[in-house]
Design a protein around this motif. Structure first.
Motif, PDB file in Angstrom:
ATOM      1  N   GLY A 205       0.759  -1.236   0.170  1.00 31.89           N
ATOM      2  CA  GLY A 205      -0.075   0.158   0.016  1.00 31.89           C
ATOM      3  C   GLY A 205       0.867   1.455   0.048  1.00 31.89           C
ATOM      4  N   ILE A 206       1.967   1.209  -0.245  1.00 30.46           N
ATOM      5  CA  ILE A 206       3.202   2.485  -0.390  1.00 30.46           C
ATOM      6  C   ILE A 206       2.795   2.842  -1.813  1.00 30.46           C
ATOM      7  CG2 ILE A 206       5.427   3.277  -0.292  1.00 30.46           C
ATOM      8  CD1 ILE A 206       5.660   0.803   1.840  1.00 30.46           C
ATOM      9  N   ASN A 207       2.732   4.426  -1.758  1.00 30.39           N
ATOM     10  CA  ASN A 207       2.676   5.090  -3.234  1.00 30.39           C
ATOM     11  C   ASN A 207       4.095   5.349  -3.649  1.00 30.39           C
ATOM     12  OD1 ASN A 207      -0.279   5.115  -2.748  1.00 30.39           O
ATOM     13  ND2 ASN A 207       0.020   6.849  -1.084  1.00 30.39           N
ATOM     14  N   ILE A 208       4.198   4.958  -5.012  1.00 31.38           N
ATOM     15  CA  ILE A 208       5.660   5.072  -5.586  1.00 31.38           C
ATOM     16  C   ILE A 208       5.408   6.327  -6.833  1.00 31.38           C
ATOM     17  CG2 ILE A 208       7.667   4.414  -6.635  1.00 31.38           C
ATOM     18  CD1 ILE A 208       7.031   1.765  -4.939  1.00 31.38           C
ATOM     19  N   LEU A 209       6.213   7.433  -6.540  1.00 31.72           N
ATOM     20  CA  LEU A 209       6.015   8.803  -7.794  1.00 31.72           C
ATOM     21  C   LEU A 209       7.392   8.576  -8.248  1.00 31.72           C
ATOM     22  CD1 LEU A 209       4.007  11.187  -5.687  1.00 31.72           C
ATOM     23  CD2 LEU A 209       3.115   9.625  -7.489  1.00 31.72           C
ATOM     24  N   LEU A 210       7.635   8.002  -9.397  1.00 29.77           N
ATOM     25  CA  LEU A 210       9.050   8.213 -10.212  1.00 29.77           C
ATOM     26  C   LEU A 210       9.169   9.225 -11.029  1.00 29.77           C
ATOM     27  CD1 LEU A 210       9.017   4.311 -10.977  1.00 29.77           C
ATOM     28  CD2 LEU A 210      10.212   5.476  -9.128  1.00 29.77           C
ATOM     29  N   ASN A 211      10.475   9.614 -11.358  1.00 30.44           N
ATOM     30  CA  ASN A 211      10.701  10.891 -11.971  1.00 30.44           C
ATOM     31  C   ASN A 211      10.129  11.950 -11.596  1.00 30.44           C
ATOM     32  OD1 ASN A 211      12.390   9.632 -14.411  1.00 30.44           O
ATOM     33  ND2 ASN A 211      10.802   8.789 -14.977  1.00 30.44           N
ATOM     34  N   GLU A 212      10.131  12.124 -10.216  1.00 29.64           N
ATOM     35  CA  GLU A 212       9.473  13.250  -9.585  1.00 29.64           C
ATOM     36  C   GLU A 212      10.601  13.920  -8.798  1.00 29.64           C
ATOM     37  OE1 GLU A 212       6.937  15.013 -10.342  1.00 29.64           O
ATOM     38  OE2 GLU A 212       5.575  13.344 -11.100  1.00 29.64           O
ATOM     39  N   ILE A 213      11.382  15.054  -9.173  1.00 29.55           N
ATOM     40  CA  ILE A 213      12.269  15.669  -8.179  1.00 29.55           C
ATOM     41  C   ILE A 213      11.434  16.854  -7.416  1.00 29.55           C
ATOM     42  CG2 ILE A 213      14.130  17.375  -8.294  1.00 29.55           C
ATOM     43  CD1 ILE A 213      14.992  15.717 -10.919  1.00 29.55           C
ATOM     44  N   VAL A 214      11.601  16.801  -6.166  1.00 30.10           N
ATOM     45  CA  VAL A 214      11.063  17.870  -5.261  1.00 30.10           C
ATOM     46  C   VAL A 214      11.672  18.985  -5.097  1.00 30.10           C
ATOM     47  CG1 VAL A 214      10.162  18.171  -2.921  1.00 30.10           C
ATOM     48  CG2 VAL A 214       9.942  15.866  -4.071  1.00 30.10           C
ATOM     49  N   ARG A 215      11.142  20.019  -5.454  1.00 26.88           N
ATOM     50  CA  ARG A 215      11.740  21.309  -5.388  1.00 26.88           C
ATOM     51  C   ARG A 215      11.376  21.935  -3.923  1.00 26.88           C
ATOM     52  NH1 ARG A 215       9.224  24.689 -10.549  1.00 26.88           N
ATOM     53  NH2 ARG A 215      10.474  23.542 -12.196  1.00 26.88           N
TER      54      ARG A 215
END
Length: 375
Positions: A205-215
């Motif tokens: 149930g863990i959400n994974i967001l790829l290619n997302e660099i946090v500013r």
């Protein structure tokens, strides 16, 4: 520490009581002639904080890991017999033949071994003052318990293992990993492993967001709304940077020679793990500039070479070169899960049962305590 008068023994000093330092100091204490050599280990805390156990340790009090009977491993049994001295202090500066400690005391050395490790960001930025560690853990437990959603910025070992620990304790809470690459971890590991690791986390149930660099990540962990480079807005009660270590603990080494360190602060070494221009100074563990992943298993391999080379150096024998082995990683997913990778053949991958047996259940605590002479 007060040196005995008329002590004409040569001094071998190890700076840092982490994986590399322990695995150098303990075997040296059994192999050095104590009538000729004085062995000293310097570390700010009177115990070693076992890095593989820190993420479970900071999330909750499960397994009571934050004590000297478990994952805070004291140095009182580190030396064989009485063949060594432990000094609880930091090193402020290095000079030829002497160290200046944080207390202002000076210690002389004939051979110096640098193994001061890496600095980490919250939630595993443990204070150097041993008395502050208990309070740090209490604050961390409260912080995690009070949040109902978590955003972990960084999908390497730290982010993935922390996500698993959170789901173990609070399976109903929302956990999201934002990672700046196309797959979890980095290109060191096969795509098959990186995809499998994600599948294991998603099934929990863990959400994974790829290619997302946090500013503009907040400077302190806490509730926040952040924006990714693609324009995605992410909010959570607790936003944490889980991209790994912040820097090597090597600023004090500049006092000897500014050319010793790379621009990122890692120690330049010869293949023998000696410093250039300083054959009586060795380096080991995560502070070493070497093309390999920073891991305890690598620190142990460094330690074996440094131990052997120190003994060869003082006996006038030729020294051996260090060479990296294959890459491997064991990633926990809570106490009962995980995934492992060994860079042999086509890349061997093992799942939860194997990883739990080797690491997830115990976090290697018994093995590390044995390294320090404890059972």
């Amino acid at each position: 520490m007060s040196a005995k008068k008329n002590d004409d023994r040569k001094s071998i000093v190890v700076v840092g009581g982490g994986s590399a330092g322990v695995q150098i100091a303990r075997p040296l204490s059994s192999k050095l002639d104590a009538t000729k050599y004085k062995l000293i280990l310097i570390n700010p805390r009177p115990f070693r904080v076992l890095l593989p156990a820190t993420l479970r340790m900071v999330v909750s009090n499960v397994d009571n890991l934050g004590t000297t009977k478990t994952a805070l491993v004291p140095f009182d049994k580190i030396f064989h017999g009485e063949n060594g001295i432990f000094v609880q202090d930091s090193v402020r500066s290095i000079h030829e033949k002497t160290l200046t400690l944080g207390s202002g005391e000076q210690i002389s050395y004939d051979i110096l071994i640098l193994a001061s490790g890496l600095a980490w960001a919250d939630p595993i930025a443990f204070p150097d003052n041993a008395e502050d560690v208990k309070a740090y853990l209490a604050r961390s437990h409260e912080k995690f318990a009070n949040a109902n959603s978590y955003l972990l910025v960084g999908g390497g070992a730290v982010g993935c293992e922390l996500a698993g620990e959170l789901k173990d304790i609070w399976p109903e809470k929302e956990v999201t990993i934002a990672h700046g690459q196309r797959l979890l971890f980095n290109e060191t590991y096969s795509d098959r492993f990186r995809k499998s690791a994600a599948d294991h986390l998603i099934r929990r149930g863990i959400n994974i967001l790829l290619n997302e660099i946090v500013r503009d990540l907040p400077s302190e962990a806490g509730p926040a709304t952040v924006l990714t480079q693609s324009g995605l807005e992410l909010s959570a009660d607790l936003v944490l940077k889980t991209t790994g270590p912040t820097h090597p603990n090597t600023a004090f080494i500049n006092s000897l020679d500014a050319d010793i360190l790379t621009s990122a602060g890692y120690v330049k070494v010869q293949p023998t793990l000696q410093l250039h221009k300083y054959p009586n100074i060795f380096a080991a563990g995560d502070i070493v500039e070497w093309k390999e992943q920073k891991q305890a298993i690598k620190a142990g391999a460094h330690a074996k070479i440094v131990t052997q080379n120190v003994l060869s150096y003082i006996n006038g024998r030729s020294l051996k070169n260090y060479s990296s082995a294959f890459e491997a990683i064991l990633v926990t997913n809570g106490k009962r899960g995980g995934i492992s990778y060994f860079g042999l053949l086509w890349g061997l991958i093992f799942g939860g049962w194997f990883t739990s047996l080797l690491k997830s259940k115990s976090l290697l605590v018994p093995m590390f305590r044995k390294e320090s002479g404890l059972v």
